[in-house]
Write a protein that holds these residues in place. Sequence first.
Motif, short mmCIF file in Angstrom:
data_model
loop_
_atom_site.label_atom_id
_atom_site.label_comp_id
_atom_site.label_asym_id
_atom_site.label_seq_id
_atom_site.Cartn_x
_atom_site.Cartn_y
_atom_site.Cartn_z
N LEU A 193 0.81 -1.22 0.00
CA LEU A 193 0.00 0.00 0.00
C LEU A 193 0.85 1.27 0.00
O LEU A 193 0.40 2.32 -0.43
CB LEU A 193 -0.92 0.00 1.23
N PHE A 194 2.07 1.15 0.50
CA PHE A 194 2.93 2.34 0.59
C PHE A 194 3.30 2.90 -0.78
O PHE A 194 3.80 4.03 -0.89
CB PHE A 194 4.20 2.03 1.38
N LEU A 195 3.04 2.14 -1.85
CA LEU A 195 3.30 2.63 -3.20
C LEU A 195 2.26 3.66 -3.64
O LEU A 195 2.45 4.34 -4.65
CB LEU A 195 3.34 1.47 -4.20
N THR A 196 1.17 3.76 -2.88
CA THR A 196 0.13 4.76 -3.17
C THR A 196 0.60 6.12 -2.67
O THR A 196 0.79 6.31 -1.46
CB THR A 196 -1.19 4.38 -2.48
N PRO A 197 0.79 7.09 -3.56
CA PRO A 197 1.35 8.39 -3.15
C PRO A 197 0.54 9.11 -2.06
O PRO A 197 1.11 9.72 -1.16
CB PRO A 197 1.36 9.20 -4.45
N GLU A 198 -0.79 9.05 -2.16
CA GLU A 198 -1.63 9.78 -1.22
C GLU A 198 -2.19 8.86 -0.12
O GLU A 198 -3.29 9.06 0.38
CB GLU A 198 -2.80 10.44 -1.96
N LEU A 199 -1.40 7.87 0.28
CA LEU A 199 -1.85 6.92 1.30
C LEU A 199 -2.10 7.62 2.63
O LEU A 199 -1.32 8.48 3.04
CB LEU A 199 -0.80 5.82 1.49
N THR A 200 -3.20 7.26 3.30
CA THR A 200 -3.53 7.84 4.60
C THR A 200 -3.68 6.74 5.64
O THR A 200 -3.85 5.56 5.30
CB THR A 200 -4.84 8.65 4.54
N ASP A 220 6.55 8.80 8.87
CA ASP A 220 7.89 8.23 8.84
C ASP A 220 7.86 6.74 8.54
O ASP A 220 8.74 6.22 7.84
CB ASP A 220 8.60 8.49 10.17
N TYR A 221 6.85 6.05 9.07
CA TYR A 221 6.75 4.60 8.84
C TYR A 221 6.58 4.29 7.36
O TYR A 221 7.31 3.46 6.79
CB TYR A 221 5.56 4.03 9.63
N VAL A 222 5.63 4.95 6.71
CA VAL A 222 5.35 4.69 5.30
C VAL A 222 6.53 5.10 4.42
O VAL A 222 6.92 4.37 3.50
CB VAL A 222 4.07 5.43 4.85
N ASN A 223 7.13 6.23 4.70
CA ASN A 223 8.24 6.69 3.86
C ASN A 223 9.50 5.86 4.07
O ASN A 223 10.33 5.76 3.15
CB ASN A 223 8.51 8.18 4.12
N THR A 224 9.64 5.24 5.22
CA THR A 224 10.74 4.29 5.42
C THR A 224 10.55 3.07 4.52
O THR A 224 11.50 2.59 3.91
CB THR A 224 10.80 3.84 6.89
N LEU A 225 9.31 2.59 4.42
CA LEU A 225 9.01 1.47 3.53
C LEU A 225 9.28 1.85 2.07
O LEU A 225 9.77 1.03 1.28
CB LEU A 225 7.55 1.04 3.70
N ARG A 226 8.97 3.07 1.71
CA ARG A 226 9.21 3.53 0.34
C ARG A 226 10.70 3.58 0.04
O ARG A 226 11.14 3.21 -1.05
CB ARG A 226 8.58 4.91 0.14
N ILE A 227 11.49 4.04 1.00
CA ILE A 227 12.94 4.10 0.81
C ILE A 227 13.51 2.69 0.66
O ILE A 227 14.37 2.44 -0.19
CB ILE A 227 13.61 4.82 1.99
N GLU A 228 13.04 1.76 1.48
CA GLU A 228 13.51 0.38 1.39
C GLU A 228 13.14 -0.24 0.04
O GLU A 228 13.93 -1.00 -0.54
CB GLU A 228 12.92 -0.46 2.54
N GLU A 229 11.95 0.09 -0.45
CA GLU A 229 11.54 -0.40 -1.76
C GLU A 229 12.43 0.19 -2.86
O GLU A 229 12.81 -0.51 -3.80
CB GLU A 229 10.08 0.00 -2.02
N PHE A 230 12.76 1.45 -2.71
CA PHE A 230 13.66 2.11 -3.67
C PHE A 230 15.02 1.42 -3.68
O PHE A 230 15.60 1.16 -4.75
CB PHE A 230 13.81 3.58 -3.32
#
Length: 265
Positions: A166-173, A202-212
Amino acid sequence: MLSLEEKILVYQNEGEGFEILSTVIFVGIILSGITYSVLSLRALAIYKKRIKDNFSSIEKINLQWLLRLVFGLSIIWVLVFFADDKIIFSSVVLFVVFIGYYGIKQVGIFTNKHALELSLTTESKEIIEQCIAEPQITKYEKSALTDSQLKAIHGELVHLMKQKKLFLTPELTLTMVAEELEIHPNILSQVINTVEQKNFFDYVNTLRIEEFKDRIAKYDYQKYTLLSLAYECGFNSKTSFNRNFKNLMGKSPSEYLKECKAMLD
């Protein structure tokens, strides 16, 4: 209440006989200006935290514009006492223009009804009832979730993020994730804060960084630009990506990529 003739007389005598009243009014104006500014800044700090607890992307909904308006209004308070009428009125007109500009530009934050609605299952309602059973002296005063409940919900969250990403969704809430888990957003927020020691942002953006990092390590992705990969991983702006990456990794994305290439060579 002074009559018009009395007011004219006071003006002609330059306030003579009303020194005490003038002083009281002057002090009252100063105190009201200071109080307004302090309370406004305090409210902004609270809402800034709320935003990071509920949204994964805050570029379009941050309150920096409102902070600028508070500072602008504070400057007007100062000008009232030290500037002439021309400067004061000009600053007020300019302030109104800025209010109009930011009012049109800024999107809604907590006015989206869909984002605030949540259909609760019987099971989730039972959990909420447990959460408000006994007050505790913690950040979540009314929460009574046990360690096992926290770990169970966190396990479901981790599984959901791995499966659906779900963290791939830019506007995730926070509410969107809570709906997937069929629990109340407040409970999910507590789980993330307690187990991950992070807010939702911070939690969601950490997942995004790990995916990157995972994607950049694959040879197939070497032909893509950093920004295109960042967009694929859920970031919606270059600024957001660079800031979050550096906060987590302690280096810029380009520096990280150079290190990766050096290791491959």
